[in-house]
Scaffold this motif. Structure first.
Motif, PDB file in Angstrom:
ATOM      1  N   LYS A 163      14.304   6.122 -16.437  1.00 43.65           N
ATOM      2  CA  LYS A 163      13.193   5.890 -15.500  1.00 43.65           C
ATOM      3  C   LYS A 163      12.060   6.882 -15.744  1.00 43.65           C
ATOM      4  N   HIS A 170       5.551  -0.109 -11.343  1.00 43.36           N
ATOM      5  CA  HIS A 170       5.229  -0.965 -12.497  1.00 43.36           C
ATOM      6  C   HIS A 170       4.360  -2.136 -12.059  1.00 43.36           C
ATOM      7  N   LEU A 229       4.200   4.713 -18.908  1.00 41.49           N
ATOM      8  CA  LEU A 229       3.124   4.191 -18.055  1.00 41.49           C
ATOM      9  C   LEU A 229       1.923   5.127 -18.064  1.00 41.49           C
ATOM     10  N   ARG A 250      10.135   5.779 -18.669  1.00 43.10           N
ATOM     11  CA  ARG A 250       9.231   4.672 -18.335  1.00 43.10           C
ATOM     12  C   ARG A 250       7.976   5.181 -17.647  1.00 43.10           C
ATOM     13  N   LEU A 251       8.169   6.153 -16.749  1.00 44.88           N
ATOM     14  CA  LEU A 251       6.994   6.749 -16.110  1.00 44.88           C
ATOM     15  C   LEU A 251       6.067   7.360 -17.145  1.00 44.88           C
ATOM     16  N   GLU A 294       0.161   4.598 -21.189  1.00 44.53           N
ATOM     17  CA  GLU A 294      -0.656   3.377 -21.142  1.00 44.53           C
ATOM     18  C   GLU A 294      -1.944   3.605 -20.362  1.00 44.53           C
ATOM     19  N   VAL A 315       0.897  -0.963 -11.405  1.00 43.37           N
ATOM     20  CA  VAL A 315       0.165  -0.650 -12.648  1.00 43.37           C
ATOM     21  C   VAL A 315      -0.281  -1.926 -13.337  1.00 43.37           C
ATOM     22  N   SER A 316       0.651  -2.914 -13.390  1.00 50.64           N
ATOM     23  CA  SER A 316       0.282  -4.175 -14.043  1.00 50.64           C
ATOM     24  C   SER A 316      -0.848  -4.868 -13.272  1.00 50.64           C
ATOM     25  N   ILE A 320      10.232   2.746  -8.815  1.00 46.12           N
ATOM     26  CA  ILE A 320       9.604   2.656 -10.147  1.00 46.12           C
ATOM     27  C   ILE A 320       9.175   1.233 -10.448  1.00 46.12           C
ATOM     28  N   GLN A 321      10.009   0.259 -10.032  1.00 41.77           N
ATOM     29  CA  GLN A 321       9.612  -1.141 -10.259  1.00 41.77           C
ATOM     30  C   GLN A 321       8.348  -1.480  -9.476  1.00 41.77           C
ATOM     31  N   ASP A 345      -3.148   5.215  -8.931  1.00 43.42           N
ATOM     32  CA  ASP A 345      -1.768   5.143  -9.416  1.00 43.42           C
ATOM     33  C   ASP A 345      -1.331   6.472 -10.025  1.00 43.42           C
TER      34      ASP A 345
END
Length: 1986
Positions: free
Chosen positions: A1287, A1076, A1294, A1290-1291, A1297, A1079-1080, A1072-1073, A1090
């Motif tokens: 987690k 991230h 994302l 967070r997905l 976003e 994605v960033s 997941i990191q 993604d």
């Protein structure tokens, strides 16, 4: 199991498919919604008319939705009202039922108290009779009977007295139920049965006392006494057991009652909470729907509404009175109906009489027929018959008419069922009459034929025989017949007259009934009309009182609670009164009454204190009211009301005191307490007087403050106008409070009989109600203020909530589907649980049977123990060495048993703790399962791919479950094997010991020569053997406990699996990191890549989550299995403990010799009988020895030799007896020593149990540590699950976003399109931009455009060129951006494809690896399980063989025991014979002693006789001496001879008498001895027979049980061999399969390693591609930032423009708000005038109805005003947009109208029309004048005529004219337009005066109205606007008659002009922008100037 899991998978798949479909539809709806929202701003309708139509259609839709919501709200309100009525009815019913139940319970309490009193009396009688029986019997035999009876009575009393406190609590509790009544009935029945039983006992004891007094004390037989004692003991035990059972049943019933009442109260509370929530929701809906802007008229409306409410309340009271009168009238009508019913019954009786008369008439008719047959020659009979038939026909016609009339009546009133019955009876009568008429007609025809025949015969006879005699005879007969006929005719006439009279009476009665029915129907109709009218009025009042009900609903619960408390207090009071009646004779009750009076006085003091507090509150309120001077009068009124209340309360206190004094005067014993109460009441009166003094002082202070206020009033006169309105409100509130106080006073007067506590609660409730009402009024004011702001917010929120509701409905559907699946799963689990429970119960039944068999063996051993007890005592004296060996051994066995019991208890407690920890873990796992199910709901769309894997996992889980079951069976078999091996290990030494000890005993027997020792030794050894068998069972149980602990330890292995799961979750965190970071880095370009990658990751997570859930399910299954095993073992343990407890009891019975129980009773009875006989013999021997000693002393003194010999004999016997007694005492001492040894061993066992308890505590500590570890594991597991959920969140964020980024891109594209459109519009209409920058929107821009010089055209062209160049640049920029976008999209799609392929390959490799690992693990597990199963089967076979051997040995042992028991029986017989011989010897000794006693007594008598003879001799000698002296010797000799003969005779007689006496006594002694011997022999025979039967039965049972066990063991052996064969076959197949699988696995591993190397290479290539794509992404990000800069500049420019427009719109909005407020004021004024006119026209009753209608209309109008205000604002915005868009355009319709108007105007004024056309076209005044001058030179209408040619006159269209304008075409267009506006602005018709019936709620007219209607509506609106002094900015319509609103209100109803439909007959032209300040006249002047 597999089928269940497959069904679960299929159900999940279906539910997931549904969820995915609903989600796709939902996403489609969202996308369409976003498209509509984005396209809404872009849409521009070319024509303004079509846009208005669109807006109108939308408004119509909104209104339709509003109407549907309003109808739904009305329906819900009706439902609410109905539910309230039902609730009230239910409460009334419940109160009535509770009152009935309470009355029933009081009756039952009274019955119970009577029965208890009767029972106590009977018990006293029983005790008296027992005492009398004791005194009568006076023997020791009856003592235990009396004690037993006393114990039974006490136990019965205790059983009676055990229940009442609980029942009393049940009576006081409010939770009354039918079960209480049922219980009380059962209690009464039980008490009555007890009373009858006690009466039977009393009768029995009376009989016993009578028989005892009659028979005497000596006849009490010993056997009967023993039987009575046994029955008494049995009865005691039965009574105690029954008492315990009754107590258990009572507790169970109480628990069930409490649970039931708790459920009912909880349901009641839930329903109340639901109703309250529903009411709150309805109130919120009412506030949201009915919220409108508060107008200043609300302040005026509030007092008016209060007045109307008061008037409505008064009207409601009047209606209630009218209803009461109507009910009285209805009762009178019912009485009249009853009287009519009686009259109808009388009429029926008369009808019955008529029927009887009719039967009599039938009889007479038959007689007439007979007579007619006799008089065949008569023709008169024919006429008479005809006459009769006619009369009958008339009667029939009359009856038919009557029937028709009755039928019509029955049809008119079908309700009268009794009349219907009468009509049916009449119909039946008429049918019978018709049948009889037909019969009579047939008979008449027959008679006519007979007459003809008779005439012919008579003529023939006359011709043939001329006999005159026959003629004369016939004449005589004729005369006689004529006389009879006349008599019958007279009778018939009388009957007909009676019939006519009866018919007349019947007709009168029916007419009277009809009139009464008509009257009743009229009264009923009137009553129905009145009822309908009253119901209508009640409905209106209900609608009015709806708001009040909503306020009161919150208080209803408090009222109901207070009512419940009042009912409780009533119950308590009634019970206290009952107790007063019962206990008037006791002083303690007087003290309790005194306490109650004191409590009442304290409560009165509390009420006085409350009143004082209220006074202080009133003073504080007065002090606060000092600021308002004018409110002082209202406060005085309040104080006056309070004084009245206090005075009334004092009156009530006086009444209470008087009632108390009356009660005291009735009770003579309570005079002292009365005096105290009077003193306290005088103190209370003093306190009341002090309170009155304080009141006077407060009034004086108030007067002072009033004077000060009067001084201030002069300064506060300016504020008087403001305070008057407040005063009115305060007066209204005070009037309401006064009414409420009056109601509370009435309630207090009603409740005068109630307690002071009830009065205090009522008063407090009233005060709380008043305070709550004041609070609610203030809250309502605040709500009215907040409603306006809430309404605006709700309008905005409606659109949001609609979308949210759609989402919620979709989610709810998904939840429902998931809930159905969960229910199916739960049902399947329940079925599995039931199956497992059934299996466990089967096993438990088997174990119970085994335990019962063991209990039977234990019973046999107990009997053997009881038999061997006496022999052990005897062997103690003789066998010191073996007994010393055996005794400590038994003691050690007992101690070991107790230690093992304590160990088992400790292990049981440990197991219980472990079970609790397991339950906790299971609950935590269930919680985690719930969390995982919630996560499943979010991820159900992705579970479709995992179904195949799920099926594989289900198969694997089935295998694992089978392996677990086999492991459990293996553990059980190992437990059995260990137990059997332990038993085998223990059994051989026991046998060896037995043999050794038997040898020892045989040697001892040879030495002693006694056979008893051998048998007793064998029995002791068998006891030891049985105890050792118990030890083996205990060791087996311990081993089972150890196996359970091992299984619990296996649970710790789950920690490793949890660790693996945590490692997997950490790996997912790393992934997941990484996501991230991607994605960033790739926000700009690679969204789609993604997204695809994340979706694949989500799928992988879903698969892993399923695996985790599967592991969890497996663990829960293992837990359930372990729990079932634990419960089974606990059952076994309980059985073993019960057996051990029984053994302990047996051992204690052995130690305590005194306890008579079980099978020892036979021996104990024999021993008691023998000891009693020995004691009696000892007493007799003592008495005889004393006699003998006295006799010996006498004999020694006398010196007889024979006496000494006999005394020596008796003394020797006595010495022997003493020696025997000493031996018995020594035996008793030995028994006591043995008892002390047993006590010491018990103490040692207690010490050892303390040590074992310490060990138990240590084990508990270990178990708690294990439970802590397991709880830590569960906590770690829950933490891991929470991290996993984080987690996932967070997905989700994302993905959100990413969606936001996509939305920003779409917004950028839309803004780009908008900018392009703006640029186009700027290029086309630069004038609009100038107009927007100029500021005010509605100013007249036409003059400014005219003033512009012609030079501006050049500048405009230059600006156009410049803007076009800018446009071209922008278009180039846009093209470049689009190309860049296309390139980015292509690159992104390529990278996406690569990533997809790479991820799929990785996933496939992982799946293969996991599948291979699973198969390898499964094969290993299979190999292990098969090997273990083989070992288990072999061991179980060995165990079964050992079991068979042990069973055979047990059978042989049992046979030996049976032989030994027979030997014991023989020995006991021999012992009994010996004892009988001894007793006979003792009896013979006793007889010898008696004989010696008799001999001694005979000797004494002989000695006395000799003494008397010697004395006589001496006397004779003296006489002889004297005679010698005298000289008479001859006579002396004679006398001496006579004396000697007489003495010899006397001696002979004495000897004969003594011999006879001795023979008699000997005979008596022999008979008594024979009787006693007979009795003893009979008893022994009975006992021995019973013992033999019992032993035989026991042997048979033991043999049956062992045969059954042997058969079962053989069956098991065959089954196990079959299983072994099956398992061998399975092992062979599985081993071959395992080898093949291992080879395949190795091959697959090699291929996978090759694939892995290839995958690593592909990964490196993908990383290279990733780096290149990231560089591209960075480039795209730079270009995006540039684009964003450009867009920000554009947005800033747009913001500046939007801010200017916003300010302009705000100003317009404020103006419109002002105008709306003015319109509302006008509407309110018009409404007031209308209300006054209606009040003047109509009556008071109709006024209330129309007031309701008007209020509803006002609410609806205010709603419509708000709706139309919003629509106005929307129309303004749209109009401004249209004005801005169509500013420079010219309307074709306008040009056509102007063109036509040119030709309609006269030629002199056509120049004005041309000027106007020029101003519209933007030409200056000078240009138009020049053109007109040039045209005037050539001719005025040359250009027009040149256009049209010669047909100009014909082509003029007919313009539609107003009916009011009667002019021709002479006037000019402007004049006509001005006149048209004047006509439209004045009202064409006067306001119509509506009648009462025409006043209806508002209804929208159809959209297409006629011109006249439209004109009237517009005229009314214009008049309203003129009255307010406002002018409408839009005076003329913009286009053809397009209505702005589909349905507007009727004329004069309010609303705006723009909302009215425009008439079809009006001319149209362009909307001329007019300033807000300018009037219509100014606009017209401007037009004319132009």
């Amino acid at each position: 199991m597999s089928s269940w899991l497959g069904g679960l998978g299929s159900g999940l798949g279906q539910s997931l498919g549904q969820v995915s479909g609903s989600l796709s539809s939902f996403t489609g709806q969202i996308s369409t919604f976003t498209k509509d929202m984005l396209l809404e701003g872009v849409e521009e309708v070319g024509d303004a008319a079509t846009e208005l139509q669109v807006s109108n259609s939308r408004l119509a839709e909104v209104e339709a939705a509003f109407t549907t919501q309003k109808s739904e709200y009305d329906r819900l309100r009706k439902l609410h009202a109905e539910l309230e009525e039902k609730l009230e009815a239910a409460e009334i019913q419940i109160k009535g039922q509770s009152a009935e139940y309470r009355i029933l319970l009081q009756q039952k309490d009274v019955e119970i108290s009577h029965l208890k009193a009767r029972q106590s009396g009977l018990q006293e009688e029983v005790q008296k009779l027992q005492r009398s029986a004791q005194s009568a019997s006076a023997g020791p035999a009856l003592l235990p009977v009396t004690t037993a009876s006393s114990t039974t009575t006490s136990s019965s009393a205790s059983s009676f007295l055990s229940r009442p406190p609980g029942s009393h609590q049940g009576f006081h509790s409010d939770e009354m139920d039918l079960s209480d009544v049922i219980w009380s009935q059962q209690e009464i029945n039980r008490l009555s049965t007890e009373v009858t039983r006690l009466e039977a006992e009393v009768a029995h004891w009376r009989r016993m006392s009578q028989t005892s007094t009659a028979a005497g004390a000596g006849n009490g037989d010993q056997g009967e006494i023993l039987k009575l004692q046994r029955t008494i003991k049995d009865l005691r035990e039965e009574m105690s057991r029954e008492v315990d059972e009754h107590q258990h049943e009572l507790t169970a019933l109480q628990d069930a009652q409490r649970q039931k009442m708790a459920d009912i109260t909880r349901r009641h509370r839930d329903e109340l909470a639901e109703y309250e929530e529903r009411i709150e929701e309805l109130e919120e809906q009412i506030q949201n729907g009915g919220g409108q802007a508060t107008s200043p008229s609300d302040a005026f409306k509030l007092p008016e509404l209060q007045k109307t409410i008061n008037s409505m309340q008064e009207a409601a009271d009047e209606r209630e009175k009218q209803l009461a009168e109507l009910s009285a009238r209805l009762e009178e009508a019912e009485r009249k109906q009853a009287s009519l019913q009686l009259e109808k019954d009388d009429v029926q009786e008369e009808n019955a009489g008529l029927l009887q008369n009719y039967t009599r008439l039938q009889a007479s008719v038959t007689e007439l027929q007979e007579r007619v047959q006799e008089q065949e020659g008569k023709a008169l009979q024919k006429a008479q018959l005809d006459h009769e038939i006619q009369v009958l026909r008339k009667n029939l016609a009359a009856a038919e008419k009557e029937i028709e009339r009755l039928n019509s009546l029955a049809e008119a009133e079908p309700k009268e069922e009794v009349e219907h019955a009468d009509i049916l009876e009449l119909n039946t009568i008429i049918g019978t009459l018709r049948q009889e008429k037909e019969v009579l007609e047939q008979e008449k025809l027959n008679l006519q034929e007979r007459l003809k025949m008779a005439e012919e015969q008579t003529s023939n006879n006359e011709t043939e025989s001329g006999e005159s005699e026959s003629v004369e005879d016939l004449k005589v007969e004729l005369e006689r017949r004529e006389k009879a006929l006349r008599n019958t005719e007279e009778e018939r006439d009388t009957l007909m007259s009676e019939l006519e009279e009866l018919d007349r009476q019947n007709q009168e009665a029916t007419q009277h009934m009809i009139s009464v029915k008509e009257q009743l129907s009229g009264q009923l109709k009137e009553a129905d009309a009145e009822v309908t009218r009253l119901t209508a009025e009640l409905n209106t009042t209900k609608d009015k009182n709806g708001a009040l009900k909503q306020e009161l609903e919150t208080q209803k619960e408090k009222i109901s609670q207070s009512a419940f408390t009042l009912n409780d207090l009533h119950m308590g009071k009634q019970q206290l009164e009952a107790s007063v009646k019962e206990l008037k004779d006791k002083l303690g009750h007087a003290q309790e009454q005194n306490r109650e009076v004191r409590r009442e006085i304290t409560e009165l003091r509390k009420t006085l204190q409350d009143r004082e507090e209220q006074l202080s509150v009133a003073k504080a309120e007065l002090d606060q009211a000092g600021d308002r001077g004018t409110e002082a009068q209202g406060i005085k009124e309040e104080l006056a009301g309070k004084d009245r209340e206090l005075s009334e309360l004092r009156r009530e206190l006086d009444d209470m005191r008087s009632s108390q004094e009356r009660a005291m005067s009735e009770d003579y014993e309570l005079k002292i307490e009365n005096r105290r109460l009077k003193a306290e009441s005088e103190q209370a009166l003093g306190k009341g007087e002090e309170i009155t003094k304080q009141m006077k002082e407060s009034q004086a202070a108030l007067n002072r403050t009033v004077r000060e206020k009067d001084t201030r009033i002069e300064a506060l006169k300016l504020e008087k106008s403001q305070l008057e309105s407040e005063l009115r409100q305060a007066e209204n509130t005070l009037t309401e409070q006064a009414k409420q106080y009056q109601q509370t006073i009435d309630e207090l007067t009603r409740a005068r009989s109630m307690d002071a506590s009830a009065l205090q609660t009522e008063h407090e409730r009233a005060i709380k109600l008043n305070q709550e009402k004041d609070m609610e009024i203030a809250q309502l004011k605040r709500d009215m203020e907040q409603l306006a702001s809430d309404h605006r917010d709700t309008n905005e929120m409606l659109s949001i909530t609609v979308a949210g509701q759609k989402q919620l409905t979709d989610l709810l559907q998904e939840k429902d589907v998931f809930m159905e699946t969960l229910k199916q799963n739960a049902s399947d689990l329940q079925t599995e649980m039931e199956n497992s429970i059934a299996n466990v119960t089967k096993e438990a039944e088997g174990l119970r049977q085994a335990l019962e068999e063991k209990d039977k063996q234990l019973g046999g051993m107990k009997e053997e123990n009881s038999h061997l007890k006496e022999e052990i005592d005897r062997l103690r004296d003789q066998q010191s060495r073996p007994q010393s060996l055996a005794e400590p051994r038994t003691l050690d066995i007992i101690t070991e048993l107790e230690t093992e019991i304590t160990q088992l208890k400790s292990s049981r407690s440990a197991l219980e703790e472990e079970v609790q920890t397991l339950r906790r873990t299971v609950e935590e796992q269930q919680a985690s399962l719930l969390l995982s199910q919630q996560n499943l709901q979010t991820q159900q769309s992705e579970l479709e791919q995992a179904q195949a894997r799920h099926q594989q996992t289900t198969l694997n889980y089935d295998r694992l479950i089978h392996s677990r079951d086999e492991e459990i069976s293996r553990l059980q078999q190992t437990v059995d094997r260990l137990s059997e091996s332990r038993g085998r290990a223990d059994s051989p030494p026991v046998q060896g010991d037995v043999i050794l000890q038997e040898d020892k005993t045989q040697t001892l027997n040879q030495e002693n020569g006694n056979e008893k020792h051998d048998l007793s030794k064998v029995e002791i050894e068998k006891l030891v053997k049985g105890i050792k068998e118990k030890e083996t069972e205990i060791s087996q149980l311990n081993e089972k406990n150890l196996s359970l602990t091992r299984q619990l330890d296996q649970l710790v292995v789950s920690r490793d699996e949890v660790g693996k799961l945590s490692q997997m979750i950490l790996q997912k965190d790393l992934e997941i990191q990484a996501l991230h970071a991607r994605v960033s880095m790739g926000v700009g370009g690679g969204h789609s890549q993604d997204v695809m990658f994340l979706q694949q990751q989500l799928q992988a997570y879903a698969v892993e989550r399923e695996q985790v859930l599967a592991v969890l399910n497996e663990k829960t299954r293992e837990n359930s299995q372990l729990r079932s095993d634990y419960h089974r073992l606990m059952d076994i343990m309980a059985g073993k403990e019960a057996a051990l407890v029984k053994l302990q009891q047996e051992n204690q019975r052995l130690t305590n010799m005194s306890d008579p129980s079980g099978s020892q009773e036979m021996f104990k009875e024999t021993i008691q009988n023998l000891s009693r006989i020995i004691r009696e013999k000892d007493i007799e021997i003592d008495a005889l020895t004393q006699k003998c000693q006295t006799l010996v002393t006498v004999l020694q003194t006398s010196g007889g030799e024979s006496g000494a010999g006999s005394g020596g004999v008796s003394s020797n016997q006595f010495e022997e007896l003493l020696q025997e007694r000493d031996t018995l005492k020594q035996q008793v001492k030995k028994m006591e020593e043995w008892k002390q040894q047993v006590i010491t061993t018990v103490k040692n066992m207690q010490h050892e149990s303390a040590q074992l308890q310490e060990e138990l505590i240590k084990l508990q500590g270990q178990v708690s540590a294990d439970s802590d570890c397991s709880s830590k594991l569960t906590v770690d597991y829950t933490r891991l699950i929470q991290s996993y959920e984080l987690k996932e969140r967070r997905l989700g964020s994302l993905s959100q976003e990413l969606a936001q980024v996509q939305q920003t891109i779409t917004q950028l594209s839309t803004t780009k399109e908008v900018l392009l459109g703006k640029l186009d519009s700027v290029a086309q209409t630069p004038e609009v931009v100038a107009a927007q920058s100029s500021g005010p929107p509605l100013t007249a821009e036409a003059p400014s455009q005219q003033t512009l010089p012609t030079v501006n055209n050049g500048k405009l062209q230059e600006e156009l060129v410049r803007l076009r160049t800018q446009l071209a640049d922008k278009e180039n920029m846009i093209r470049t951006i689009q190309e860049n976008n296309h390139r980015l999209a292509n690159s992104a799609s390529a990278s996406e494809n690569e990533q997809r392929s790479h991820a799929e390959e990785v996933r496939q490799v992982r799946e293969r690896l996991e599948a291979l690992q699973r198969t390898v693990r499964e094969k290993d597990l299979l190999i292990k399980t098969k090997g273990d199963q083989l070992i288990q089967v072999s061991e179980s076979l060995r165990n079964r063989e050992n079991d068979n051997e042990v069973l055979k040995q047990a059978v042989t042992n049992l046979k030996e025991r049976a032989l030994i028991l027979e030997m014991d029986g023989k020995k006991l017989k021999e012992e009994n014979d010996q004892i009988a011989a001894r007793s006979r010897e003792k009896e013979s000794e006793f007889r010898a002693l008696q004989e010696t006693n008799m001999q001694v007594s005979l000797l004494l008598r002989e000695k006395e006789f000799e003494l008397s003879a010697v004395s006589e001799k001496a006397a004779t000698v003296e006489k002889m001496l004297k005679d010698k002296d005298q000289g008479k010797s001859g006579e002396l000799n004679q006398l001496l001879n006579e004396m000697k003969s007489m003495q010899e005779k006397a001696v002979a007689f004495q000897q004969e008498r003594d011999q006879v006496m001795m023979a008699l006594k000997q005979k008596q002694m022999e008979t008594t001895a024979v009787q006693t011997e007979l009795q003893h022999m009979r008893d022994k025979e009975q006992r021995l027979n019973l013992e033999l039967e019992r032993l035989r039965n026991h042997l048979l049972e033991i043999e049956d049980s062992y045969t059954r066990e042997a058969l079962a063991a053989e069956d098991r052996e065959t089954e196990l061999r079959r299983r072994v064969a099956m398992l061998d076959e399975k092992l062979a197949t599985s081993s071959s399969a395992v080898e093949n699988a291992s080879q395949q696995a190795s091959m697959q591993v090699e291929s996978l390693q090759e694939q892995l190397s290839g995958v690593v290479k592909q990964r490196d290539d993908a990383l290279v591609h990733l780096r290149t794509s990231q560089e591209q992404v960075n480039q795209y990000a730079v270009s995006l930032s540039n684009l964003q800069m450009v867009l920000e500049q554009f947005q800033q420019e747009e913001k500046a423009m939007y801010s200017a427009e916003l300010e302009r719109h705000k100003k317009e909005k404020e103006e419109w708000k002002r105008k709306a407020e003015r319109l509302e004021d006008q509407a309110s004024a018009l409404q007031i005038n209308l209300d006054e006119a209606n009040a003047a026209l109509d009556s008071a009753s109709r006024l209330t109805d129309q007031l309701d209608l008007k209020e509803e209309q006002i609410e609806e109008l205010q709603k419509q005003v708000d709706v139309r205000q919003e629509m106005l604002e929307e129309a303004q915005r749209k109009l401004m947009n249209l004005l801005n868009s169509t500013e420079g355009k010219i309307d074709k319709v306008l040009m056509r109208n102007l063109f036509l108007g040119y030709f309609h105007t006269p030629k002199t004024k056509r120049a004005d029309v041309l000027r106007l056309m020029g101003s519209v076209l933007g030409l200056t005044r000078e240009d138009v004048d020049k053109m007109l001058e040039e045209d005037g030179r050539h001719g005025v209408t040359g250009w027009v005529s040149s256009w049209l040619g010669s047909r100009g006159a014909q082509s003029v269209p007919n313009t539609p004219q107003r009916p009011t304008s009667g002019q021709g075409l002479n006037a000019s267009f402007s004049e006509m337009f001005v006149k048209f506006l004047e006509v439209e602005s004045t009202p064409s018709l006067p306001a119509p005066k509506l009648s009462v019936h025409d006043i209806k709620p508002l209804s929208a007219p159809p959209p297409k109205r006629t011109s006249s209607a439209a004109s009237s509506t517009t005229a009314g609106a214009a008049a309203g606007s003129k009255r307010a002094g406002d002018s409408n900015p839009f005076l003329a319509p913009r286009s053809a008659a397009v209505p702005l609103l589909a349905g507007s209100g009727s004329g004069g109803s309010g609303g705006h002009l723009l909302m009215k439909p425009i008439s079809d007959a009006l001319p149209t032209f362009t909307p001329v922008p007019v300033s807000a300040e300018a009037s219509a006249g100014a606009v017209l002047k401007d037009l004319l100037k132009q």
